[in-house]
Design a protein around this motif. Structure first.
Motif, PDB file in Angstrom:
ATOM      1  N   PRO A   1       0.814  -1.229   0.000  1.00  0.00           N
ATOM      2  CA  PRO A   1       0.000   0.000   0.000  1.00  0.00           C
ATOM      3  C   PRO A   1       0.842   1.271   0.000  1.00  0.00           C
ATOM      4  O   PRO A   1       0.505   2.250  -0.677  1.00  0.00           O
ATOM      5  CB  PRO A   1      -0.826  -0.127   1.286  1.00  0.00           C
TER       6      PRO A   1
ATOM      7  N   THR B   1      -3.450  -0.403  -5.369  1.00  0.00           N
ATOM      8  CA  THR B   1      -2.833  -1.465  -4.582  1.00  0.00           C
ATOM      9  C   THR B   1      -2.709  -2.750  -5.392  1.00  0.00           C
ATOM     10  O   THR B   1      -1.712  -3.468  -5.298  1.00  0.00           O
ATOM     11  CB  THR B   1      -3.662  -1.736  -3.316  1.00  0.00           C
TER      12      THR B   1
ATOM     13  N   THR C   1      -5.598  -1.601   4.322  1.00  0.00           N
ATOM     14  CA  THR C   1      -6.535  -0.830   3.499  1.00  0.00           C
ATOM     15  C   THR C   1      -7.916  -0.719   4.122  1.00  0.00           C
ATOM     16  O   THR C   1      -8.612   0.273   3.883  1.00  0.00           O
ATOM     17  CB  THR C   1      -6.671  -1.458   2.098  1.00  0.00           C
TER      18      THR C   1
END
Length: 525
Positions: free
Chosen positions: A53, A63, A312
């Motif tokens: 990330p 990503t 994330t």
């Protein structure tokens, strides 16, 4: 006795022996240097997992595109492994290992100074290509410099290094990404690589192995590059190109299929094949390799997915995402010496069953995650996975190589490693694709159940507006939660499917013949 001592056989000069094993400080220093070589190579296959990330954000890509940093290295490393035997036979083990370390160090520097994603991927491919001889080279040299009665110690050093590196990878990668800069996950290899190459050459330049001119299967290697490369590009770009609605994906698929068929035909008829496919005639090798590859693919995919999800969707920083993964490696390091000793007396199929069952339990535990999972809830499944790791590799290798004739062991080991590494690289691509498609499916289903006049929807919007948000902000906040829950459900689906796959591999293991690590003549196949 006197007659025996004065016989011609007794007085004849002994055949020339190789260099005597090392001892003392030189043995210790050279062993550490060789271990560093293994450590760097294994570390680089895991250190980027938690940094994806960060790398993707800094380079301005998604990503999913950032995962190419992992898959490019894995594919290049996989296709270079079959060349290792030829390189060591042609140039010697010491030269091949030292040059590989130096080129790996150079490639690491280039990765650290890369300016965009294509350049980083290109240098990662170079890094993977030149790193093929590092692990088998370090193993061979450790065995060579230790006395015969201490070769178990040499292999223990090598095995422990391969387990310690995955522990340090996520932690080190997370810390560097959070506190320094992602470029340093590659640049730290530069001083370590230079030191490793210097110490190894200084200690072993007079211990070079015999060389010989061996023909290389150039056509087989090029066909291997073509079909593996085309398949990997297809898997990585398919989700962004709408899969088979894209002419490029169709062409890549056809190239992969035709290339694979041509490669198989060539290798089966080549006198000196780069990959000896005749090994698959052995039941143990065929079934053991299939179980090894599928089990490793599931393991590799889960190790990639969990840090992505934590960073994330759960808002973990890279350091803490790495700390979640670390306990599995710690447990594996602690248990491996005991597992290796027990496996000398136990059929490897039982050890493989324990490993796959532990993997299945770990994945089932992870399929119970929710958005309120705390740190310890995330760690417990990783501890169970550590139990699986302690016996997985040794048991699968023992099963696969059981019954392989001694003269084919190097080829069998190379083919097994090539298959495993390639399976891991494919798993990295498929994991992100499955995760994103699962999220889209769950988001659609959640959205369908939330009509604009749904009381729950209206109540949530009103509650957020009462807290001071505008209508647009309230809608955005609720939508964000929907996406978060969709990714959570997709993650759960992935772990549940992984658990069932691990369990279903157990019957495959028991279709092989009995295998013991203690040696003895293998059963005829």
């Amino acid at each position: 006795m006197a007659d025996q001592d004065s016989s011609p056989a007794a007085t004849a000069p002994a055949p020339a022996a190789g260099p005597a094993p090392m001892a003392g400080m030189m043995l210790a220093v050279t062993s550490i240097a060789l271990a560093l070589g293994t450590f760097m190579q294994v570390l680089d296959s895991t250190i980027a997992n938690v940094s994806i990330p960060t790398i993707a954000g800094n380079l301005g890509v998604s990503t999913s595109q950032g995962t190419w940093v992992i898959t490019s290295f894995a594919v290049a490393n996989g296709v270079s492994v079959p060349l290792t035997g030829w390189l060591m036979g042609r140039y010697g083990v010491v030269k091949t290992f030292v040059v590989s370390v130096l080129l790996f160090t150079l490639a690491s520097f280039l990765c650290g100074v890369s300016w965009n994603l294509p350049s980083l991927i290109g240098f990662r491919i170079l890094q993977g290509l030149v790193s093929g001889p590092m692990i088998p080279g370090s193993q061979a040299l450790l065995i060579m410099i230790f006395p015969a009665h201490k070769r178990g110690t040499a292999l223990a050093i090598w095995s422990m290094t391969t387990l310690v590196a995955p522990i340090c990878g996520p932690i080190l990668g997370g810390y560097i990404s959070d506190n320094i800069a992602w470029e340093w996950i590659f640049l730290i290899n530069v001083p370590v690589g230079l030191l490793c190459a210097f110490l190894c050459w200084r200690g072993m330049n007079n211990r070079e192995t015999p060389t010989r001119k061996v023909p290389i299967d150039t056509t087989g290697f090029m066909l291997l590059l073509v079909w593996v490369g085309a398949l990997q590009v297809m898997l990585d770009t398919g989700k962004d190109a709408d899969w088979f609605n894209s002419p490029a994906i169709i062409v890549e698929t056809l190239v992969a299929i035709v290339g694979f068929i041509a490669w198989v035909i060539w290798e089966l008829n080549e006198k000196h094949p780069i990959v000896d496919l005749s090994l698959f005639k052995s039941r143990n090798f065929a079934l053991g390799t299939v179980a090894f590859c599928l089990g490793y693919a599931v393991f590799f995919g889960s190790n990639l997915l969990q840090p992505l999800w934590l960073q994330t969707q759960m808002h973990y920083i890279a350091t803490w995402a790495g700390l979640v993964a670390a306990p599995s490696g710690v447990v594996a390091v602690l248990l491996t010496p005991f597992a290796a000793r027990i496996m000398q007396k136990v059929d490897a199929r039982w050890a493989a069953t324990l490993s796959l069952a532990a993997f299945g339990l770990s994945f089932f535990m992870r399929s119970g995650f929710n958005s309120d999972a705390d740190f310890m809830s995330l760690v417990w499944p990783m501890l169970v996975q550590g139990v699986a790791m302690s016996t997985f590799f040794l048991s699968m290798v023992t099963i696969s190589l059981n019954g392989v004739p001694p003269h084919q062991l190097p080829s069998a080991s190379g083919l097994s490693n090539f298959s495993r590494i390639t399976a891991g690289s494919f798993a990295a691509s498929l994991t992100t694709t499955i995760w994103d498609r699962g999220e889209s499916l769950h988001q659609t289903r959640l959205a369908e159940s939330m009509a604009s006049n749904d009381p729950s929807w209206l109540a949530a919007i009103e509650h957020l507006q009462a807290a001071g948000l505008s209508h647009a902000q309230a809608v955005g906040a609720v939508t964000s939660q929907v996406v978060n829950q969709a990714y959570l459900l997709s993650t759960i689906d992935f772990f549940r499917a992984s658990a069932w796959l691990a369990i279903l591999l157990i019957p495959c293991v028991w279709m092989t013949k009995k295998a013991m690590t203690s040696g003895g003549p293998p059963p005829a196949d």
